[in-house]
Design an enzyme around this catalytic site. Structure first.
Site, mmCIF file in Angstrom:
data_model
loop_
_atom_site.group_PDB
_atom_site.id
_atom_site.type_symbol
_atom_site.label_atom_id
_atom_site.label_comp_id
_atom_site.label_asym_id
_atom_site.label_seq_id
_atom_site.Cartn_x
_atom_site.Cartn_y
_atom_site.Cartn_z
ATOM 1 N N CYS A 51 3.136 -6.190 16.109
ATOM 2 C CA CYS A 51 2.524 -5.185 16.992
ATOM 3 C C CYS A 51 1.018 -5.464 17.141
ATOM 4 O O CYS A 51 0.329 -5.757 16.159
ATOM 5 C CB CYS A 51 2.750 -3.771 16.457
ATOM 6 S SG CYS A 51 4.500 -3.340 16.406
ATOM 7 N N GLY B 73 5.563 -2.550 6.993
ATOM 8 C CA GLY B 73 6.935 -3.037 7.096
ATOM 9 C C GLY B 73 7.766 -2.267 8.092
ATOM 10 O O GLY B 73 7.420 -1.163 8.497
ATOM 11 N N GLU B 74 8.858 -2.903 8.481
ATOM 12 C CA GLU B 74 9.817 -2.263 9.385
ATOM 13 C C GLU B 74 11.037 -1.886 8.537
ATOM 14 O O GLU B 74 11.816 -2.773 8.163
ATOM 15 C CB GLU B 74 10.168 -3.233 10.526
ATOM 16 C CG GLU B 74 11.333 -2.786 11.392
ATOM 17 C CD GLU B 74 11.268 -1.331 11.837
ATOM 18 O OE1 GLU B 74 10.285 -0.923 12.460
ATOM 19 O OE2 GLU B 74 12.233 -0.598 11.547
ATOM 20 N N CYS C 236 -1.721 -3.359 14.983
ATOM 21 C CA CYS C 236 -1.438 -3.020 13.587
ATOM 22 C C CYS C 236 -1.962 -4.077 12.617
ATOM 23 O O CYS C 236 -1.834 -5.274 12.861
ATOM 24 C CB CYS C 236 0.074 -2.864 13.414
ATOM 25 S SG CYS C 236 0.555 -2.366 11.766
ATOM 26 N N CYS D 239 -2.149 1.620 8.497
ATOM 27 C CA CYS D 239 -1.194 0.640 7.991
ATOM 28 C C CYS D 239 -1.778 -0.719 7.659
ATOM 29 O O CYS D 239 -2.263 -1.417 8.537
ATOM 30 C CB CYS D 239 -0.193 0.360 9.100
ATOM 31 S SG CYS D 239 1.230 1.302 8.960
ATOM 32 N N CYS E 240 3.191 8.260 1.755
ATOM 33 C CA CYS E 240 3.541 7.263 2.759
ATOM 34 C C CYS E 240 3.843 5.965 2.017
ATOM 35 O O CYS E 240 3.008 5.455 1.278
ATOM 36 C CB CYS E 240 2.371 7.101 3.721
ATOM 37 S SG CYS E 240 2.666 5.834 4.959
ATOM 38 N N ASN F 51 -6.201 4.036 15.336
ATOM 39 C CA ASN F 51 -7.133 3.810 14.252
ATOM 40 C C ASN F 51 -7.620 2.379 14.449
ATOM 41 O O ASN F 51 -6.857 1.447 14.230
ATOM 42 C CB ASN F 51 -6.352 3.947 12.935
ATOM 43 C CG ASN F 51 -7.237 4.273 11.783
ATOM 44 O OD1 ASN F 51 -8.413 3.921 11.770
ATOM 45 N ND2 ASN F 51 -6.670 4.949 10.806
ATOM 46 N N SER G 163 8.554 4.595 17.097
ATOM 47 C CA SER G 163 7.249 4.188 17.635
ATOM 48 C C SER G 163 7.438 3.703 19.059
ATOM 49 O O SER G 163 8.040 2.657 19.288
ATOM 50 C CB SER G 163 6.667 3.062 16.775
ATOM 51 O OG SER G 163 6.433 3.539 15.477
ATOM 52 N N LEU G 164 6.936 4.461 20.006
ATOM 53 C CA LEU G 164 7.131 4.135 21.419
ATOM 54 C C LEU G 164 5.897 3.446 21.988
ATOM 55 O O LEU G 164 5.962 2.337 22.449
ATOM 56 C CB LEU G 164 7.429 5.428 22.179
ATOM 57 C CG LEU G 164 8.530 5.395 23.215
ATOM 58 C CD1 LEU G 164 9.797 4.793 22.678
ATOM 59 C CD2 LEU G 164 8.786 6.803 23.724
ATOM 60 N N HIS G 165 4.786 4.169 21.971
ATOM 61 C CA HIS G 165 3.458 3.636 22.317
ATOM 62 C C HIS G 165 3.245 3.231 23.763
ATOM 63 O O HIS G 165 2.116 2.927 24.156
ATOM 64 C CB HIS G 165 3.079 2.456 21.402
ATOM 65 C CG HIS G 165 3.178 2.770 19.931
ATOM 66 N ND1 HIS G 165 2.995 4.032 19.430
ATOM 67 C CD2 HIS G 165 3.448 1.983 18.870
ATOM 68 C CE1 HIS G 165 3.144 4.010 18.113
ATOM 69 N NE2 HIS G 165 3.426 2.780 17.750
ATOM 70 N N GLU H 31 0.841 -1.192 0.000
ATOM 71 C CA GLU H 31 0.000 0.000 0.000
ATOM 72 C C GLU H 31 0.874 1.240 0.000
ATOM 73 O O GLU H 31 1.883 1.296 0.692
ATOM 74 C CB GLU H 31 -0.842 0.035 1.270
ATOM 75 C CG GLU H 31 -1.786 -1.123 1.377
ATOM 76 C CD GLU H 31 -2.532 -1.124 2.704
ATOM 77 O OE1 GLU H 31 -2.567 -0.077 3.379
ATOM 78 O OE2 GLU H 31 -3.065 -2.174 3.048
ATOM 79 N N CYS I 162 4.619 -7.673 7.285
ATOM 80 C CA CYS I 162 5.529 -7.290 8.368
ATOM 81 C C CYS I 162 5.519 -8.415 9.394
ATOM 82 O O CYS I 162 4.493 -9.072 9.572
ATOM 83 C CB CYS I 162 5.019 -5.999 9.016
ATOM 84 S SG CYS I 162 6.110 -5.329 10.295
HETATM 85 N N1 SAH Z 1 7.438 -0.385 11.398
HETATM 86 C C1 SAH Z 1 7.561 1.029 11.493
HETATM 87 C C2 SAH Z 1 6.869 1.796 10.376
HETATM 88 C C3 SAH Z 1 5.502 1.340 9.964
HETATM 89 S S1 SAH Z 1 4.179 1.648 11.078
HETATM 90 C C4 SAH Z 1 7.128 1.505 12.873
HETATM 91 O O1 SAH Z 1 6.725 0.679 13.669
HETATM 92 O O2 SAH Z 1 7.247 2.692 13.155
HETATM 93 C C5 SAH Z 1 3.980 3.393 11.054
HETATM 94 C C6 SAH Z 1 3.259 3.935 12.263
HETATM 95 O O3 SAH Z 1 1.870 3.598 12.239
HETATM 96 C C7 SAH Z 1 3.808 3.366 13.558
HETATM 97 O O4 SAH Z 1 3.975 4.371 14.526
HETATM 98 C C8 SAH Z 1 2.732 2.398 13.946
HETATM 99 O O5 SAH Z 1 2.795 2.123 15.307
HETATM 100 C C9 SAH Z 1 1.475 3.142 13.510
HETATM 101 N N2 SAH Z 1 0.264 2.321 13.452
HETATM 102 C C10 SAH Z 1 0.145 1.026 13.133
HETATM 103 N N3 SAH Z 1 -1.137 0.592 13.293
HETATM 104 C C11 SAH Z 1 -1.834 1.662 13.712
HETATM 105 C C12 SAH Z 1 -3.223 1.856 14.072
HETATM 106 N N4 SAH Z 1 -4.100 0.866 14.013
HETATM 107 N N5 SAH Z 1 -3.584 3.096 14.476
HETATM 108 C C13 SAH Z 1 -2.674 4.112 14.547
HETATM 109 N N6 SAH Z 1 -1.382 3.985 14.221
HETATM 110 C C14 SAH Z 1 -0.958 2.770 13.817
#
Ligand code: SAH
Length: 350
Positions: free
Chosen positions: A115, A161-162, A118, A335, A104, A292, A216-218, A91, A111
């Site tokens: 997570c 992807g990472e 995701c 994503c 983007c 999301n 990405s910390l979260h 995508e 991936c």
């Molecule tokens: N693998 C990398 C880049 C791809 S994800 C990473 O982890 O940063 C890009 C961003 O989208 C990341 O911050 C990821 O945590 C976020 N993301 C993934 N799923 C999401 C969702 N359902 N809602 C909001 N952000 C999301």
């Protein structure tokens, strides 16, 4: 047959001179591929016919085809599902922002970071993308915009992807994009987002490419982050933040930390204070992203009040925080959602 799309000019020159072709032919081919959106050698009308045929017999020009396109109701976000010749799909998203056209891009098909929130990781990793394939995603959108007299201005590697698990291809791709004979894109207009692959963050700091790093910390605590992001077992939060600090020191660039807000899970006052403490004194900013919701994942969006209160706690601790403006949630722009939906449909057919 060798793939030529994604080679640098120098690589093409080396290829051509090994075949006793004039060096300037490589420049012409690069221009056709990267500036004039040629789909085959027969498009390259300033090359002699026999040369076009000879190159066509030796090299492939691999480009993806458009499988599905979705446009948001306001017309500002478009999402493309692109399929490569081997069937791998990715995508790519175009966001028409007030400051320019931002794209983007995906760096892997699928991936395997796992997570919890995701959609990209739902079906695991299909494969890494090559530098040429990532460039093809960009040029697909660039070609479309060129017809409206527009161009791609900024890019985020935040698709599926990472990126740092596909390090060499990603670095080649970024260098290519920066070349004058491609898009001449400034490194400062590029943001790479990572789940925190510590050794690769240190390598990236040494590349001499002043791109923006987004981590990405979260979660502000080890066990909570491990629940959301299994990679935290290998590269714990404390090490990831230390790597972010080193990246900022080495490159002089501000690091952005992404923090998804999930209702009743990581959006409380306690987490806001812990996050502020963790990042204190660092040249960093926080990007808060209300999750999301992905149906398969079952997390809920935070309330507006908890977003505002989280943000103000950070501000009080002098941590710059912004709440990400949502674009395209009506077209499954989170994503991997579009790809995942298509895969599920296909799987149902089997
Ligand atoms: N693998 C990398 C880049 C791809 S994800 C990473 O982890 O940063 C890009 C961003 O989208 C990341 O911050 C990821 O945590 C976020 N993301 C993934 N799923 C999401 C969702 N359902 N809602 C909001 N952000 C999301």
């Amino acid at each position: 047959m060798k793939s030529i799309f994604g080679m640098t000019l120098e690589e093409m020159q080396a290829e051509f001179s090994a075949q006793n072709l004039e060096k300037y032919r490589a420049k012409q081919v690069a221009e056709w591929l990267y500036k004039k959106f040629a789909k085959s050698f027969s498009d390259m009308t300033n090359l002699p016919k026999d040369l076009r045929a000879a190159l066509g017999a030796k090299y492939r020009i691999e480009k993806p085809t458009l499988r599905t396109r979705l446009d948001s109701a306001d017309g500002r976000t478009s999402k493309f599902l692109l399929v490569f010749p081997d069937g791998a799909s990715v995508e790519s998203v175009l966001m028409r922002q007030p400051y320019g056209n931002s794209i983007c891009i995906s760096t892997q098909a699928g991936c395997n970071m796992g997570c919890a929130f995701c959609a990209s990781t739902l079906h695991g990793l299909a494969r890494n993308l090559t530098a040429g394939e990532m460039l093809a995603e960009v040029l697909f959108i660039e070609e479309m915009l060129s017809k409206e007299g527009e161009k791609v201005d900024t890019m985020v590697l935040m698709g599926s992807g990472e990126p740092l698990m596909n390090y060499d291809n990603v670095v080649c791709f970024l260098r290519l994009l920066h070349e004058k004979y491609v898009l001449n894109m400034g490194y400062r207009n590029i943001t790479l987002s990572t789940s925190g692959i510590v050794p690769a963050i240190d390598d990236l700091a040494e590349e001499g490419m002043p791109i923006t790093l987004s981590i990405s910390l979260h979660a502000p605590r080890e066990e909570l982050r491990t629940d959301l992001m299994p990679i935290n077992r290998k590269y714990p939060l404390a090490d990831v933040v230390a790597a972010g600090r080193r990246y900022a020191e080495k490159t002089g660039r501000r690091v952005t930390y992404e923090y998804i807000l999930i209702r009743d899970l990581n959006d409380g006052e306690r987490e806001a204070r812990e996050l502020a403490k963790l990042l204190k004194g660092q040249t960093a900013s926080v990007n808060l992203i209300p999750v999301n919701p992905v149906p398969e994942r079952g997390f809920e969006r935070p309330t507006d009040e908890s977003v505002a209160s989280f943000c103000s706690i950070l501000a009080h601790q002098r941590i710059t925080a912004t709440v990400r403006r949502e674009m395209g949630s009506d077209i499954q722009a989170a994503c991997g959602q579009l790809r995942s939906r298509h895969m599920s449909a296909e799987e149902k057919l089997q």
